[in-house]
Design an enzyme around this catalytic site. Structure first.
Site, mmCIF file in Angstrom:
data_model
loop_
_atom_site.group_PDB
_atom_site.id
_atom_site.type_symbol
_atom_site.label_atom_id
_atom_site.label_comp_id
_atom_site.label_asym_id
_atom_site.label_seq_id
_atom_site.Cartn_x
_atom_site.Cartn_y
_atom_site.Cartn_z
ATOM 1 N N ASP A 123 0.789 -1.010 -0.009
ATOM 2 C CA ASP A 123 -0.012 -0.099 0.020
ATOM 3 C C ASP A 123 0.902 1.257 0.012
ATOM 4 O O ASP A 123 0.608 2.165 -0.609
ATOM 5 C CB ASP A 123 -1.022 0.136 1.221
ATOM 6 C CG ASP A 123 -2.078 -1.139 0.865
ATOM 7 O OD1 ASP A 123 -2.459 -1.287 0.029
ATOM 8 O OD2 ASP A 123 -2.869 -1.372 1.908
ATOM 9 N N SER A 172 -6.022 -7.893 10.658
ATOM 10 C CA SER A 172 -5.865 -6.609 10.050
ATOM 11 C C SER A 172 -6.625 -6.761 8.744
ATOM 12 O O SER A 172 -6.605 -7.665 7.889
ATOM 13 C CB SER A 172 -4.324 -6.238 9.734
ATOM 14 O OG SER A 172 -4.370 -5.272 8.519
HETATM 15 N N1 ARG Z 1 -2.077 -8.079 -0.243
HETATM 16 C C1 ARG Z 1 -3.009 -7.380 -0.384
HETATM 17 C C2 ARG Z 1 -2.427 -6.265 -1.278
HETATM 18 O O1 ARG Z 1 -1.264 -5.925 -1.315
HETATM 19 C C3 ARG Z 1 -4.192 -6.905 0.679
HETATM 20 C C4 ARG Z 1 -3.547 -6.192 1.736
HETATM 21 C C5 ARG Z 1 -4.730 -5.849 2.588
HETATM 22 N N2 ARG Z 1 -4.480 -5.049 3.557
HETATM 23 C C6 ARG Z 1 -4.594 -5.263 5.019
HETATM 24 N N3 ARG Z 1 -4.475 -4.342 5.841
HETATM 25 N N4 ARG Z 1 -5.294 -6.466 5.511
HETATM 26 O O2 ARG Z 1 -3.086 -5.750 -2.058
#
Ligand code: ARG
Length: 395
Positions: A123, A172
């Site tokens: 992210d 999370s």
């Molecule tokens: N691994 C996935 C991505 O990078 C999902 C990330 C989800 N984030 C979370 N805080 N659960 O797109």
């Protein structure tokens, strides 16, 4: 006058902690923005939470329609499943959220942009690259900058009276219209099965004994109707999510390679995404030539990688979008899915652009294909292969 920062605020642990850090350590006023991409959370509650945390102003932007038309639909056209499994729910939402934050940043003439991403995930890349593509403002990412872990964050939240719900304590979660990502806690042991209560969209017990069907109609690569009902773009996804989830379809559990190189165990609930992408790619196979099918799968893979890895704004993605859109002109037709106790498959497809010819394909009497013509073709097709083997047999 205090400096101002704008923060994409989800109401979760990370971004709540960030508000306090910005206020206390950076001595900044914080403006929060919550972008609704269909996470189903109570937007009023989030606004109240922001206000209680002492933000200067809070914005709420409903971006669901934009999310579907400009992000989800292109991803269906690209059959986007990263590492064959992950429908990019989070990856697609981030550039949109970051774009909206930039809009508020300009309006509010802020001094910095902030986000609650860690330095371990994807992210941060998606936020930083979108921010950097649209502004020169400094980026503050306290969780990353201060190398914070979840335990420290929970302690910090406790000390500062930041309310955290019980699910956030366990996992999370990131959720939107396209999917729900569940990480952390016990799931960090890749051998531990996710507990049933991790799932809220997909039924895991007492599944119906009777199979359900979904008849999905596509127009130029976009799903427009289900079970003969034309639904709004948002409703259609919600409907497929609901039906597939009720049949136990939609859980993904896999090991994912993040951009930064970390392997992570990811658990997702993505019923609509799995069904719609499977249906879409099946229809493509019927209306595209074998050459198109072969080449487009390479384009799809590259598109998916760019979207996953935070390069949504790269000119290459725009170029690929053009190619993909052109290819979708004939992706019109209907696909029938059968869903039963956690599994699903395509059981029928039809299209006015179908390249399937019963007369040519049939093994029955009177086929339009004269099979005697195949002999010469096969001889030439395998010429080098057979020659090479004859030669090596002599050696
Ligand atoms: N691994 C996935 C991505 O990078 C999902 C990330 C989800 N984030 C979370 N805080 N659960 O797109």
């Amino acid at each position: 006058m205090k400096q101002k920062a704008v923060l994409a605020f989800s109401g979760g642990l990370d971004t709540s902690v960030v508000i306090k850090y910005l206020q206390e350590k950076h001595r900044m006023d914080v403006i929060t923005v919550t972008i609704d991409v269909g996470e189903g959370s109570d937007q009023k509650k989030i606004a109240t939470k922001a206000k209680n945390l002492g933000v200067l102003r809070h914005y709420n932007i409903d971006a669901k329609q934009e999310f579907v038309s400009d992000f989800i639909h292109p991803s269906i056209k690209a059959n986007a499943l990263y590492q064959k499994k992950y429908c990019l729910a989070t990856s697609l939402a981030r550039p949109l959220i970051a774009q909206k934050v930039l809009e508020i940043a300009k309006k509010e003439k802020v001094d910095a942009l902030a986000h609650g991403c860690t330095g371990k995930g994807n992210d941060q890349v998606r936020f930083d690259v979108t921010f950097g593509s649209g502004s020169n403002l400094p980026i503050i990412a306290p969780i990353r900058d201060l190398n914070l872990d979840r335990t420290t964050e929970l302690e910090f939240a406790n000390k500062h009276g930041i309310p955290i719900d019980s699910v956030s304590k366990k996992f999370s979660i990131d959720q939107n219209l396209w999917g729900r990502a569940i990480e952390g806690g016990n799931l960090e042991d890749p051998y531990t099965e996710p507990p049933d209560d991790a799932f809220i969209w997909v039924k895991t017990k007492n599944l119906p004994d009777k199979a359900k069907y979904l008849e999905i109609e596509f127009e130029q690569g976009i799903p427009v109707a289900v079970d003969k009902k034309r639904l709004s773009q948002i409703k259609l996804i919600e409907y497929v999510n609901q039906v597939a989830g009720s049949c136990g379809v939609g859980i993904v559990d896999h090991i994912e390679d993040r951009v930064v190189g970390i392997k992570s165990r990811e658990v997702y609930e993505t019923p609509a995404a799995l069904c719609l992408i499977e249906a879409h790619s099946d229809l493509e196979k019927m209306v595209h030539t074998k050459h198109q099918n072969k080449f487009k799968s390479l384009v799809d893979q590259e598109w998916t990688w760019l979207a996953y890895s935070g390069l949504w704004q790269d000119p290459l993605k725009r170029d690929l979008d053009k190619f993909i859109d052109q290819s979708q002109k004939v992706v019109t037709g209907t696909v029938k899915l059968k869903l039963y106790k956690g599994s699903f498959r395509v059981v029928g497809r039809k299209s006015k652009y179908s390249l399937y010819s019963h007369d040519i394909a049939t093994y029955g009497k009177g086929s339009a294909f004269d099979q005697r013509k195949a002999t010469g073709f096969v001889e030439l097709w395998g010429l080098q292969t057979t020659e090479a083997n004859k030669l090596s047999n002599k050696r």
